[in-house]
Scaffold this motif. Structure first.
Motif, PDB file in Angstrom:
ATOM      1  N   CYS A   1       0.940  -1.263   0.122  1.00 26.95           N
ATOM      2  CA  CYS A   1       0.070  -0.072   0.001  1.00 26.95           C
ATOM      3  C   CYS A   1       0.673   1.352   0.067  1.00 26.95           C
ATOM      4  CB  CYS A   1      -0.805   0.231   1.227  1.00 26.95           C
ATOM      5  SG  CYS A   1      -2.130  -1.315   1.303  1.00 26.95           S
ATOM      6  N   ALA A   2       1.831   1.210   0.695  1.00 29.70           N
ATOM      7  CA  ALA A   2       2.851   2.648   0.831  1.00 29.70           C
ATOM      8  C   ALA A   2       3.336   2.698  -0.411  1.00 29.70           C
ATOM      9  CB  ALA A   2       3.967   2.223   1.932  1.00 29.70           C
ATOM     10  N   LYS A   3       3.971   1.552  -1.055  1.00 25.40           N
ATOM     11  CA  LYS A   3       4.511   1.563  -2.339  1.00 25.40           C
ATOM     12  C   LYS A   3       3.434   2.375  -3.284  1.00 25.40           C
ATOM     13  CE  LYS A   3       8.242  -1.662  -2.247  1.00 25.40           C
ATOM     14  NZ  LYS A   3       8.441  -2.983  -2.084  1.00 25.40           N
ATOM     15  N   MET A   4       2.193   1.915  -3.428  1.00 24.31           N
ATOM     16  CA  MET A   4       0.977   2.458  -4.210  1.00 24.31           C
ATOM     17  C   MET A   4       1.301   3.851  -4.233  1.00 24.31           C
ATOM     18  SD  MET A   4      -2.302  -0.113  -4.886  1.00 24.31           S
ATOM     19  CE  MET A   4      -2.409  -0.543  -3.233  1.00 24.31           C
ATOM     20  N   ALA A   5       1.296   4.243  -2.685  1.00 26.46           N
ATOM     21  CA  ALA A   5       0.958   5.713  -2.531  1.00 26.46           C
ATOM     22  C   ALA A   5       2.029   6.644  -3.153  1.00 26.46           C
ATOM     23  CB  ALA A   5       1.109   5.919  -0.894  1.00 26.46           C
ATOM     24  N   MET A   6       3.154   5.933  -3.074  1.00 31.06           N
ATOM     25  CA  MET A   6       4.312   6.572  -3.596  1.00 31.06           C
ATOM     26  C   MET A   6       4.237   6.696  -5.229  1.00 31.06           C
ATOM     27  SD  MET A   6       7.769   5.989  -1.331  1.00 31.06           S
ATOM     28  CE  MET A   6       7.543   4.007  -1.546  1.00 31.06           C
ATOM     29  N   ASP A   7       3.801   5.487  -5.754  1.00 35.64           N
ATOM     30  CA  ASP A   7       3.465   5.401  -7.180  1.00 35.64           C
ATOM     31  C   ASP A   7       2.592   6.612  -7.632  1.00 35.64           C
ATOM     32  OD1 ASP A   7       5.672   3.382  -7.256  1.00 35.64           O
ATOM     33  OD2 ASP A   7       4.231   1.871  -7.495  1.00 35.64           O
ATOM     34  N   SER A   8       1.762   6.695  -7.078  1.00 37.97           N
ATOM     35  CA  SER A   8       0.594   7.810  -7.292  1.00 37.97           C
ATOM     36  C   SER A   8       1.026   9.082  -6.821  1.00 37.97           C
ATOM     37  CB  SER A   8      -0.745   7.407  -6.514  1.00 37.97           C
ATOM     38  OG  SER A   8      -0.935   5.713  -6.611  1.00 37.97           O
ATOM     39  N   HIS A   9       2.181   8.979  -6.275  1.00 38.73           N
ATOM     40  CA  HIS A   9       2.750  10.409  -5.736  1.00 38.73           C
ATOM     41  C   HIS A   9       1.840  11.219  -4.669  1.00 38.73           C
ATOM     42  CE1 HIS A   9       5.647  10.797  -9.099  1.00 38.73           C
ATOM     43  NE2 HIS A   9       4.789  10.300  -9.730  1.00 38.73           N
ATOM     44  N   TYR A  10       1.264  10.360  -3.865  1.00 34.08           N
ATOM     45  CA  TYR A  10       0.450  10.844  -2.772  1.00 34.08           C
ATOM     46  C   TYR A  10       1.695  11.181  -1.769  1.00 34.08           C
ATOM     47  CZ  TYR A  10      -3.645   8.402  -4.222  1.00 34.08           C
ATOM     48  OH  TYR A  10      -4.897   7.871  -5.112  1.00 34.08           O
ATOM     49  N   GLY A  11       1.629  12.148  -1.073  1.00 33.08           N
ATOM     50  CA  GLY A  11       2.769  12.486  -0.181  1.00 33.08           C
ATOM     51  C   GLY A  11       2.625  12.009   1.225  1.00 33.08           C
ATOM     52  N   SER A  12       1.385  11.552   1.533  1.00 28.98           N
ATOM     53  CA  SER A  12       1.405  10.789   3.016  1.00 28.98           C
ATOM     54  C   SER A  12       0.387   9.710   2.886  1.00 28.98           C
ATOM     55  CB  SER A  12       0.425  12.167   3.880  1.00 28.98           C
ATOM     56  OG  SER A  12       1.429  13.099   4.110  1.00 28.98           O
ATOM     57  N   ILE A  13       0.500   8.936   3.914  1.00 28.31           N
ATOM     58  CA  ILE A  13      -0.415   7.943   4.045  1.00 28.31           C
ATOM     59  C   ILE A  13      -1.250   8.149   5.482  1.00 28.31           C
ATOM     60  CG2 ILE A  13       0.476   6.132   2.769  1.00 28.31           C
ATOM     61  CD1 ILE A  13       1.579   4.871   5.471  1.00 28.31           C
ATOM     62  N   ALA A  14      -2.141   7.471   5.643  1.00 26.00           N
ATOM     63  CA  ALA A  14      -2.746   7.419   6.893  1.00 26.00           C
ATOM     64  C   ALA A  14      -3.188   6.043   7.220  1.00 26.00           C
ATOM     65  CB  ALA A  14      -4.170   8.137   6.844  1.00 26.00           C
ATOM     66  N   ILE A  15      -2.556   5.479   8.555  1.00 32.32           N
ATOM     67  CA  ILE A  15      -2.953   4.163   8.859  1.00 32.32           C
ATOM     68  C   ILE A  15      -4.203   4.121   9.836  1.00 32.32           C
ATOM     69  CG2 ILE A  15      -1.848   2.100   9.922  1.00 32.32           C
ATOM     70  CD1 ILE A  15       0.766   2.854   9.096  1.00 32.32           C
ATOM     71  N   GLN A  16      -5.179   3.601   9.492  1.00 31.08           N
ATOM     72  CA  GLN A  16      -6.392   3.531  10.310  1.00 31.08           C
ATOM     73  C   GLN A  16      -6.592   2.104  10.800  1.00 31.08           C
ATOM     74  OE1 GLN A  16     -10.390   4.325   8.979  1.00 31.08           O
ATOM     75  NE2 GLN A  16      -9.986   6.322   9.905  1.00 31.08           N
ATOM     76  N   SER A  17      -7.351   1.895  12.056  1.00 34.12           N
ATOM     77  CA  SER A  17      -7.610   0.575  12.422  1.00 34.12           C
ATOM     78  C   SER A  17      -8.674   0.490  13.616  1.00 34.12           C
ATOM     79  CB  SER A  17      -6.225  -0.007  13.110  1.00 34.12           C
ATOM     80  OG  SER A  17      -6.511  -1.181  13.533  1.00 34.12           O
ATOM     81  N   GLY A  18      -9.215  -0.659  13.821  1.00 30.70           N
ATOM     82  CA  GLY A  18      -9.871  -0.606  15.061  1.00 30.70           C
ATOM     83  C   GLY A  18      -9.043  -0.495  16.200  1.00 30.70           C
ATOM     84  N   GLU A  19      -9.708  -0.331  17.341  1.00 34.29           N
ATOM     85  CA  GLU A  19      -8.648  -0.197  18.498  1.00 34.29           C
ATOM     86  C   GLU A  19      -8.254  -1.407  19.265  1.00 34.29           C
ATOM     87  OE1 GLU A  19      -9.845   3.304  21.056  1.00 34.29           O
ATOM     88  OE2 GLU A  19      -9.537   2.008  22.755  1.00 34.29           O
ATOM     89  N   ARG A  20      -6.996  -1.462  19.279  1.00 37.37           N
ATOM     90  CA  ARG A  20      -6.256  -2.586  20.139  1.00 37.37           C
ATOM     91  C   ARG A  20      -5.229  -1.902  20.645  1.00 37.37           C
ATOM     92  NH1 ARG A  20      -4.422  -7.254  15.853  1.00 37.37           N
ATOM     93  NH2 ARG A  20      -2.964  -7.408  17.639  1.00 37.37           N
ATOM     94  N   GLN A  21      -4.929  -2.491  22.067  1.00 36.38           N
ATOM     95  CA  GLN A  21      -3.738  -1.959  22.928  1.00 36.38           C
ATOM     96  C   GLN A  21      -2.743  -2.943  23.287  1.00 36.38           C
ATOM     97  OE1 GLN A  21      -5.693  -0.133  26.161  1.00 36.38           O
ATOM     98  NE2 GLN A  21      -6.023   1.929  24.824  1.00 36.38           N
ATOM     99  N   ASP A  22      -2.885  -4.158  22.615  1.00 37.60           N
ATOM    100  CA  ASP A  22      -1.984  -5.157  22.970  1.00 37.60           C
ATOM    101  C   ASP A  22      -0.684  -4.990  22.704  1.00 37.60           C
ATOM    102  OD1 ASP A  22      -1.978  -6.973  20.380  1.00 37.60           O
ATOM    103  OD2 ASP A  22      -3.693  -6.159  20.776  1.00 37.60           O
ATOM    104  N   LYS A  23       0.603  -5.641  23.202  1.00 41.82           N
ATOM    105  CA  LYS A  23       1.697  -5.364  22.841  1.00 41.82           C
ATOM    106  C   LYS A  23       2.333  -5.663  21.431  1.00 41.82           C
ATOM    107  CE  LYS A  23       6.094  -6.671  25.210  1.00 41.82           C
ATOM    108  NZ  LYS A  23       6.568  -7.715  24.508  1.00 41.82           N
ATOM    109  N   GLU A  24       1.674  -6.954  21.253  1.00 46.85           N
ATOM    110  CA  GLU A  24       2.006  -7.206  19.638  1.00 46.85           C
ATOM    111  C   GLU A  24       1.708  -5.967  18.679  1.00 46.85           C
ATOM    112  OE1 GLU A  24      -0.200 -10.721  18.879  1.00 46.85           O
ATOM    113  OE2 GLU A  24       0.411 -10.503  16.832  1.00 46.85           O
ATOM    114  N   PHE A  25       0.216  -5.387  18.930  1.00 41.95           N
ATOM    115  CA  PHE A  25      -0.131  -4.511  18.046  1.00 41.95           C
ATOM    116  C   PHE A  25       0.573  -3.196  18.052  1.00 41.95           C
ATOM    117  CE2 PHE A  25      -2.869  -0.752  17.413  1.00 41.95           C
ATOM    118  CZ  PHE A  25      -3.630  -1.067  16.113  1.00 41.95           C
ATOM    119  N   VAL A  26       1.147  -2.821  19.122  1.00 38.59           N
ATOM    120  CA  VAL A  26       1.864  -1.405  19.564  1.00 38.59           C
ATOM    121  C   VAL A  26       3.235  -1.825  18.990  1.00 38.59           C
ATOM    122  CG1 VAL A  26       3.045  -0.129  21.429  1.00 38.59           C
ATOM    123  CG2 VAL A  26       0.615  -0.763  21.523  1.00 38.59           C
ATOM    124  N   GLU A  27       3.768  -3.003  18.880  1.00 36.72           N
ATOM    125  CA  GLU A  27       5.079  -3.214  18.232  1.00 36.72           C
ATOM    126  C   GLU A  27       5.149  -3.254  16.960  1.00 36.72           C
ATOM    127  OE1 GLU A  27       6.516  -6.522  20.527  1.00 36.72           O
ATOM    128  OE2 GLU A  27       7.218  -5.270  22.294  1.00 36.72           O
TER     129      GLU A  27
END
Ligand code: 5AD
Ligand code: SF4
Ligand code: FES
Length: 368
Positions: free
Chosen positions: A91-117
């Motif tokens: 996805c990030a590469k697609m953003a670059m190929d499309s010349h989007y200057g930024s990405i936004a990472i969105q997700s449902g909420e999780r706070q576990d260690k694995e997710f944070v890392e």
């Protein structure tokens, strides 16, 4: 006292609550006057450029149970997914190929260690493979101060956390009243984001059941009081698999929700001329040209979807999301054309930071 629209519009955005309610009640040519004024202010203090954030819907797993959202944990009809590292990088590469200057990472909420890392790792990885070219916005819900700091240090520099409804009573009409959905915690998360150094964004849904124009006026005053750098607000869209569906006949119809959304955006542009304001994808769900309408009355950010097609349908916060079957290059061309028809232009290869923020934090402008 007779309220005169022309007098109020001359006030440089310093509106009282009564004036805000008045502005949010405008209809017809008076409403149009407000929208035109907001465009004028945007063009004067910003420009006609639309900043893009390529949206990556990282996971629809969520520990929360918000009463309006299709991803709520009690909704068993959702097939839960989490993108792999490779998919995120793709996805990030697609953003670059499309010349989007930024990405936004969105997700449902999780706070576990694995997710944070994992998120920390992905932020670093995106920064590395893009040679620091991609700006990163996060929209990953409530987290501890430490987590916010960790992700900031890893390279994310903007964070969105909508307050959803700044009136505490209304907040608890749209969230279960329990520890997981604490209004106080949400506020303290927004404060922590500001403290961490993120360009912080918040926002609300418009046209919620039980929501009044006074509530919306208070929402606008809340954004101003917090002095946020970004705001994302969009129409509420009832989802059949959620508890708020039962009130769908109580809310304003689509056209009225669209008008209210436009008035909210326009008034906020007058109040905070240099913040970044998103034209939500939800606008397009209720009105085919809803996103353009929001841009011509003050919005200056659009978030085209980059998520893998097979997951998009499962990220069903609300029904009938726009562009669910469109490929990134289709959206890119489509957006280009749509923006040109309203005399706007897309800003490519640029992080598109909030001018309101870079002015107050000159030391951070262009640092990362
Ligand atoms: N209609 C409109 N917006 C919604 N959101 C969640 N559910 C809905 C809905 N039914 C918004 C919330 C959340 C954002 C990711 O999506 O404001 O912050
Ligand atoms: Fe989870 Fe966010 Fe939906 Fe609430 S709005 S249920 S936190 S994804
Ligand atoms: Fe996605 Fe038009 S923006 S197809």
């Amino acid at each position: 006292m007779k309220t005169d629209l022309n007098d109020i519009l001359q006030k440089n955005g310093n509106f009282s609550k009564e004036e805000l309610v008045f502005l949010l009640s405008l209809q017809g040519s008076d409403m149009q006057k407000l929208l035109d004024k907001a465009l004028e202010v945007k063009l004067k203090y910003l420009d006609n450029k639309v900043r893009l954030r390529g949206l990556i819907e990282y996971s629809n797993k969520c520990r929360k149970n918000c009463l309006y959202c299709g991803l709520r944990s009690s909704n068993t009809s959702v097939k839960r997914y989490e993108l792999s590292e490779d998919e995120v990088i793709e996805c990030a590469k697609m953003a670059m190929d499309s010349h989007y200057g930024s990405i936004a990472i969105q997700s449902g909420e999780r706070q576990d260690k694995e997710f944070v890392e994992k998120i920390e790792y992905l932020i670093k990885k995106v920064k590395q493979i893009s040679n620091n070219k991609l700006g990163i916005t996060l929209s990953l819900g409530e987290q501890s101060f430490e987590t916010y700091k960790r992700w900031f240090d890893a390279g994310a520099h903007r964070y969105l956390l909508r307050i959803e409804a700044s009136n505490k009573n209304l907040y608890y009409k749209i969230h279960p009243e329990n520890e997981l959905h604490s209004y106080e915690n949400r506020i303290s998360c927004i404060d922590n984001l500001l403290k961490t150094g993120y360009q912080t964004g918040t926002g609300v849904m418009i046209g919620l059941p039980f929501q009044t124009k006074e509530d919306l006026a208070d929402d606008l005053l809340f954004f101003k009081a917090k002095n946020v750098a970004m705001v994302g607000m969009g129409p509420f869209i009832p989802h059949p698999d959620t508890p708020l569906w039962q009130y769908k006949d109580l809310i304003p119809d689509k056209r009225e929700r669209m008008r209210l959304t436009l008035k909210m955006i326009a008034v906020l542009r007058l109040m905070m001329p240099q913040i970044n304001m998103v034209s939500a994808t939800a606008n397009q769900t209720i009105d085919e040209s809803g996103r353009e309408k929001a841009v011509v009355c003050g919005a200056n950010v659009i978030m085209p979807n980059l998520s893998p097609e097979e997951n998009r349908e499962e990220y069903s916060i609300y029904p009938d999301k726009a562009c669910v079957h469109d490929k990134p290059d289709q959206c890119r061309n489509c957006l280009d054309i749509r923006m040109h028809t309203i005399d706007h232009e897309i800003l490519y290869d640029d992080w598109g930071d909030s001018l309101a923020f870079t002015k107050t934090h000159p030391e951070q402008a262009g640092l990362k």
